[in-house]
Design a protein around this motif. Structure first.
Motif: not given
Length: 105
Positions: A11-15, A19-25
């Protein structure tokens, strides 16, 4: 207990991934806004002034024919010294690019 820690780690890896994907977007969106703003500013600026003289003729008149010769780095072709063909010295009997071999008496 091991199953619970594995699940929590997943679950921590998915979070972290989300978060990284949202930062790139977010970064891509901000870059897009900046680029669009720059394009709008370029369109709104005045067009470049039209030259009243013939640019090609002016450039051709000011361009040196031998720029290195004018700087004194390379002589002009008409001033180049004429070097006669070099002939090897007939007195040389051994190659000069090798170490001398010791001579036995």
């Amino acid at each position: 207990m091991a199953d619970h820690s594995r699940r929590q780690e997943g679950l921590q890896r998915v979070q972290i991934g989300l978060t990284g994907l949202a930062g790139v977007v977010l970064l891509v969106g901000l870059a897009n806004i900046v680029i669009d703003k720059a394009r709008v500013d370029d369109i709104a600026s005045a067009p470049p002034a039209v030259p009243t003289i013939d640019v090609n003729a002016a450039v051709a008149a000011t361009t040196p024919k031998e720029p290195l010769a004018e700087l004194g780095v390379q002589p002009a072709p008409e001033m180049a010294p004429i070097v006669p063909d070099l002939q090897p010295d007939p007195k040389i009997r051994k190659p000069m690019d090798q170490e001398p071999t010791p001579q036995t008496p």
